[in-house]
Design a protein around this motif. Structure first.
Motif, short mmCIF file in Angstrom:
data_model
loop_
_atom_site.label_atom_id
_atom_site.label_comp_id
_atom_site.label_asym_id
_atom_site.label_seq_id
_atom_site.Cartn_x
_atom_site.Cartn_y
_atom_site.Cartn_z
N GLN A 78 0.83 -1.20 0.00
CA GLN A 78 0.00 0.00 0.00
C GLN A 78 0.86 1.25 0.00
O GLN A 78 1.98 1.27 0.52
N GLU A 79 0.33 2.32 -0.57
CA GLU A 79 1.06 3.58 -0.59
C GLU A 79 1.27 4.09 0.84
O GLU A 79 0.37 4.06 1.67
N GLY A 80 2.49 4.52 1.12
CA GLY A 80 2.83 5.03 2.44
C GLY A 80 3.52 4.03 3.34
O GLY A 80 3.91 4.37 4.46
N VAL A 81 3.67 2.77 2.87
CA VAL A 81 4.38 1.75 3.65
C VAL A 81 5.77 1.56 3.04
O VAL A 81 5.90 1.26 1.85
N PHE A 82 6.79 1.75 3.84
CA PHE A 82 8.17 1.66 3.37
C PHE A 82 8.93 0.66 4.26
O PHE A 82 8.91 0.78 5.48
N THR A 83 9.58 -0.30 3.62
CA THR A 83 10.28 -1.36 4.34
C THR A 83 11.77 -1.27 4.08
O THR A 83 12.21 -1.19 2.93
N GLU A 84 12.55 -1.33 5.15
CA GLU A 84 14.01 -1.33 5.06
C GLU A 84 14.53 -2.61 5.68
O GLU A 84 14.30 -2.89 6.87
N ALA A 85 15.22 -3.42 4.89
CA ALA A 85 15.71 -4.71 5.37
C ALA A 85 16.85 -4.53 6.36
O ALA A 85 17.67 -3.61 6.23
N ALA A 86 16.91 -5.42 7.35
CA ALA A 86 18.02 -5.44 8.30
C ALA A 86 19.13 -6.30 7.71
O ALA A 86 19.00 -7.53 7.63
N THR A 87 20.20 -5.67 7.28
CA THR A 87 21.25 -6.38 6.54
C THR A 87 22.48 -6.68 7.39
O THR A 87 23.42 -7.29 6.90
N ASP A 88 22.50 -6.26 8.64
CA ASP A 88 23.70 -6.43 9.45
C ASP A 88 23.50 -7.40 10.61
O ASP A 88 24.15 -7.28 11.64
N ARG A 89 22.63 -8.36 10.44
CA ARG A 89 22.34 -9.31 11.53
C ARG A 89 23.47 -10.35 11.62
O ARG A 89 23.98 -10.84 10.63
N VAL A 90 23.79 -10.72 12.86
CA VAL A 90 24.80 -11.75 13.09
C VAL A 90 24.23 -13.12 12.77
O VAL A 90 24.89 -13.97 12.15
N GLY A 91 22.99 -13.36 13.17
CA GLY A 91 22.35 -14.64 12.90
C GLY A 91 20.92 -14.44 12.42
O GLY A 91 20.44 -13.32 12.33
N GLN A 92 20.27 -15.56 12.08
CA GLN A 92 18.91 -15.52 11.53
C GLN A 92 18.84 -14.52 10.36
O GLN A 92 17.92 -13.71 10.26
N ARG A 93 19.80 -14.64 9.47
CA ARG A 93 19.94 -13.66 8.39
C ARG A 93 18.82 -13.72 7.36
O ARG A 93 18.56 -12.74 6.66
N LEU A 94 18.19 -14.88 7.25
CA LEU A 94 17.16 -15.06 6.22
C LEU A 94 15.75 -15.00 6.79
O LEU A 94 14.81 -15.45 6.15
N ALA A 95 15.61 -14.44 7.98
CA ALA A 95 14.28 -14.37 8.60
C ALA A 95 13.45 -13.21 8.06
O ALA A 95 12.27 -13.09 8.41
N GLY A 96 14.03 -12.35 7.22
CA GLY A 96 13.25 -11.24 6.66
C GLY A 96 13.02 -10.11 7.63
O GLY A 96 12.02 -9.40 7.53
N ALA A 97 13.94 -9.93 8.59
CA ALA A 97 13.79 -8.84 9.56
C ALA A 97 13.97 -7.49 8.88
O ALA A 97 14.62 -7.38 7.84
N GLY A 98 13.39 -6.47 9.49
CA GLY A 98 13.54 -5.12 8.93
C GLY A 98 12.74 -4.10 9.71
O GLY A 98 12.07 -4.42 10.70
N THR A 99 12.81 -2.88 9.24
CA THR A 99 12.09 -1.77 9.85
C THR A 99 11.06 -1.25 8.87
O THR A 99 11.36 -1.07 7.68
N VAL A 100 9.87 -1.03 9.36
CA VAL A 100 8.77 -0.56 8.50
C VAL A 100 8.33 0.83 8.96
O VAL A 100 8.12 1.06 10.16
N THR A 101 8.21 1.72 8.00
CA THR A 101 7.70 3.07 8.26
C THR A 101 6.31 3.20 7.66
O THR A 101 6.08 2.83 6.49
N PHE A 102 5.38 3.67 8.47
CA PHE A 102 4.00 3.90 8.02
C PHE A 102 3.76 5.40 7.99
O PHE A 102 3.83 6.07 9.02
N ASP A 103 3.50 5.92 6.79
CA ASP A 103 3.31 7.36 6.60
C ASP A 103 1.89 7.62 6.10
O ASP A 103 1.61 7.48 4.92
N ARG A 104 1.00 7.94 7.04
CA ARG A 104 -0.39 8.22 6.73
C ARG A 104 -1.01 7.10 5.87
O ARG A 104 -1.54 7.33 4.79
N VAL A 105 -0.95 5.92 6.40
CA VAL A 105 -1.47 4.74 5.70
C VAL A 105 -2.93 4.54 6.10
O VAL A 105 -3.23 4.38 7.29
#
Length: 446
Positions: free
Chosen positions: A213-240
């Motif tokens: 949806q418009e206004g949802v922005f996802t940034e992947a966590a690329t510096d994890r020591v373990g569980q690298r393929l779990a799809g972790a990240g930070t999500v920003t919601f801007d007037r969604v």
């Protein structure tokens, strides 16, 4: 960075359609899930190390899960229909995690979130009606969604968390704003389940959001020591915008107003993550055993009588008493953790079946068993994966840089999975309950 595009869908195990609020009818599927899970685990184990090294977003892994039909496994049992229960879900997560714990964690969060409308929706009326308009587990199976997200902000985040403001217009609904880090799945999810407070205070509303949806922005966590393929990240919601029908339920601000059944939500997630940790320990132990059995832990010459001896008449590496002692210790630790986890799994499954009739005492007993499983399994996973590194250090086939199994990934994954858990807090709650019969706080926070 904007939300990544989805991988092409593959054909999955077919599920029958159901009316809203009713489980999907999958008679007979309980018999095939162990075989399907085993085949997928074997497939994931083949290239687990290569994928861990690459550290890419798990689009391919999600496609494999969808092909096997596992995201749609956990639908609630009904009077005329049945889905796989929580014991089956725990078994699936455990076996997948033994092959690839990142995929196991992704699946664990998905399963816990798929019951959000049941945990946080309105309790049924006396006649059994009153189920939520949107049964998320049914929608997940029918639409083949992968869910990610989280309900309550983590302890470590100083920000007030996600907030909702009423939307203008006749349709009602809400506007979602804020930013939050998530431990799993957000880079590849089809839907996000998040908790947000109207105006930043008061009761928490649980809402469903499309990450495309418009206004949802996802940034992947690329510096994890373990569980690298779990799809972790930070999500920003801007007037969604969030439609009123996508509000799955609520969590009262006053913990005394929270139903015991609702407070099983974090316990369900914690127990599923226990299965991930148990899978890590068992997967590391099994791979190390295979190397030792193959003679890669050292030369094992055989004399004419068939007994393994060295050139000087000593026993071979495979019969080293210290090696056997080490494997005996580690296998015993894994068995003990599995036994504690099984008891907690049985108790939680019973509490979930009780649903809104669950009492405070029963909930307290379940919480203690889950905390015990979490503590024992977390310690066992870290101990086993650390000791395995020592046992295979320098042996042929064990060097990750040389193309071997790469046992360091088990240790890294165990550390990353257990780091957020405060074992001392769990043990304190267990001790308080044992000595004084005190109930742990009825809180959503895991």
């Amino acid at each position: 960075m904007s939300t990544p595009r989805r991988s092409p869908r593959r054909t999955a195990i077919r599920t029958a359609s159901a009316s809203p609020g009713r489980p999907v009818d999958r008679p007979g599927d309980d018999e095939i899930w162990p075989r399907v899970t085993r085949e997928l685990a074997d497939d994931l184990a083949v290239d687990a190390l290569a994928r861990d090294r690459a550290g890419k977003a798990p689009f391919d892994e999600v496609a494999r899960l969808q092909e096997a039909g596992l995201p749609g496994l956990l639908t609630a049992p009904g009077p005329t229909r049945r889905g796989a229960d929580w014991r089956a879900a725990c078994a699936v997560v455990r076996e997948i995690s033994a092959a690839d714990s990142s995929v196991g964690e992704l699946l664990a969060h998905h399963y816990a979130l798929s019951w959000s409308s049941r945990f946080f929706g309105p309790a049924p009326d006396a006649d059994g009606t009153g189920s939520p308009a949107l049964a998320l587990d049914v929608c997940t199976a029918e639409e083949r969604w992968l869910l990610a997200g989280g309900i309550e902000p983590p302890h470590v985040e100083p920000a007030p968390g996600l907030t909702l403001t009423p939307a203008d217009g006749p349709g009602g609904g809400w506007i979602l704003d804020g930013r939050r880090a998530f431990a799993s799945g957000v880079t590849v999810a089809d839907r996000l389940v998040v908790g947000a407070r109207p105006g930043g205070t008061g009761d928490l509303l649980v809402v469903l959001v499309d990450p495309a949806q418009e206004g949802v922005f996802t940034e992947a966590a690329t510096d994890r020591v373990g569980q690298r393929l779990a799809g972790a990240g930070t999500v920003t919601f801007d007037r969604v915008p969030v439609e009123a029908r996508h509000v799955l339920g609520s969590l009262p601000h006053d913990e005394h107003a929270v139903a015991p059944f609702t407070t099983l939500a974090p316990l369900a997630l914690r127990l599923l993550l226990v299965q991930v940790g148990l899978g890590i320990a068992e997967g590391a132990l099994a791979e190390a055993r295979d190397i030792s059995r193959a003679g890669q832990a050292g030369p094992v010459p055989v004399d004419r009588a068939g007994g393994p001896t060295g050139a000087d008449g000593t026993v071979g590496a495979g019969d080293d008493p210290y090696l056997l002692l080490a494997y005996g210790e580690l296998a015993t630790a894994a068995h003990a953790a599995a036994a504690v986890a099984e008891r907690a799994t049985h108790a939680l499954a019973g509490g979930l079946l009780a649903e809104w009739s669950l009492g405070l005492e029963e909930r307290a007993d379940i919480a203690v068993l889950v905390a015990a499983a979490e503590t024992v399994t977390g310690r066992a996973a870290v101990h086993i994966t650390t000791r395995i590194l020592e046992l295979v250090d320098g042996t042929a086939g064990a060097d990750a840089h040389g193309g071997g199994p790469g046992f360091d990934r088990f240790w890294r994954n165990a550390r990353a999975l257990t780091a957020p858990t405060q074992a001392a807090h769990r043990l304190r709650d267990i001790g308080d309950h044992y000595l004084h019969g005190t109930h742990a706080r009825l809180t959503l926070l895991a």
